[in-house]
Design a protein around this motif. Structure first.
Motif, short mmCIF file in Angstrom:
data_model
loop_
_atom_site.label_atom_id
_atom_site.label_comp_id
_atom_site.label_asym_id
_atom_site.label_seq_id
_atom_site.Cartn_x
_atom_site.Cartn_y
_atom_site.Cartn_z
N ARG A 192 67.59 47.42 18.22
CA ARG A 192 67.50 45.98 18.51
C ARG A 192 67.85 45.19 17.27
N GLU A 193 68.76 44.25 17.45
CA GLU A 193 69.12 43.33 16.37
C GLU A 193 67.94 42.38 16.14
N ALA A 194 67.64 42.11 14.88
CA ALA A 194 66.52 41.21 14.55
C ALA A 194 66.84 39.78 14.94
N GLU A 195 65.83 39.04 15.35
CA GLU A 195 65.99 37.61 15.63
C GLU A 195 66.33 36.88 14.34
N PRO A 196 67.04 35.75 14.43
CA PRO A 196 67.45 35.01 13.23
C PRO A 196 66.32 34.68 12.25
N ARG A 197 65.13 34.41 12.75
CA ARG A 197 64.04 34.03 11.83
C ARG A 197 63.57 35.17 10.94
N VAL A 198 63.82 36.44 11.34
CA VAL A 198 63.44 37.58 10.50
C VAL A 198 64.65 38.38 10.01
N LYS A 199 65.82 38.11 10.54
CA LYS A 199 67.01 38.85 10.10
C LYS A 199 67.29 38.51 8.64
N ARG A 200 67.28 39.54 7.81
CA ARG A 200 67.44 39.41 6.36
C ARG A 200 66.37 38.52 5.74
N HIS A 201 65.23 38.48 6.43
CA HIS A 201 64.12 37.66 5.94
C HIS A 201 62.80 38.19 6.52
N ALA A 202 62.62 39.52 6.50
CA ALA A 202 61.39 40.13 7.03
C ALA A 202 60.54 40.59 5.85
N TYR A 203 59.58 39.77 5.47
CA TYR A 203 58.79 40.03 4.28
C TYR A 203 57.51 40.82 4.53
#
Length: 150
Positions: free
Chosen positions: A84-95
């Motif tokens: 599953r591709e990450a949603e924009p709010r966590v894509k390359r921003h999952a802390y």
């Protein structure tokens, strides 16, 4: 001999309680209270203070956009199987993340020049400060998808 002069006694012409200024104050009190109530109800709602993160249900992995399992929009949920591709709010921003999946899952990063990297997330694993991988997170899978360890 002169007689001492007598000072006139000052007597208020109206009583202090209930005078014109007091009546004016009473007359304005009701509309002022109504206006205050109206403004309070018309004001935009203030966001609630951050609360404890939601419990991750069995079989799921949650990802958050901020450290400490927090972030706008709450957690992004992944449940195996598949990619599953990450949603924009966590894509390359999952802390941060928390896994209750029964199997290992793999955070996937697609490189700009081709190829990909994976990071294993084991069952019951979590990280409240996933800074070393947060900006690489593109999606998640239940397989390594032919990627190299990253």
């Amino acid at each position: 001999m002169s007689r001492p002069t007598r000072r006139p006694t000052c007597r208020p012409t109206r009583r202090l309680t209930g005078g014109p200024s007091r009546r004016l104050t009473r007359r304005l009190a009701v509309p002022a209270a109504a206006l205050a109530a109206f403004l309070a109800s018309a004001a935009p709602a203030v966001p609630a203070a951050p609360t404890a993160p939601a419990a991750v249900p069995p079989g799921h992995v949650y990802f958050w956009a901020e450290r400490g399992q927090m972030g706008p929009g709450g957690a992004w949920d992944y449940a195996p199987p598949g990619y599953r591709e990450a949603e924009p709010r966590v894509k390359r921003h999952a802390y941060s993340f928390d896994s209750h999946a029964p199997v290992s899952v793999y955070a996937i990063h697609f490189r700009a020049g081709g190829g990909c990297l994976y990071r294993e997330i084991r069952p019951d694993d979590y990280d409240d400060d996933w800074s070393d991988w947060a900006t690489k997170f593109d999606g998640v899978s239940d397989t390594k998808m032919g990627c190299e360890a990253g």
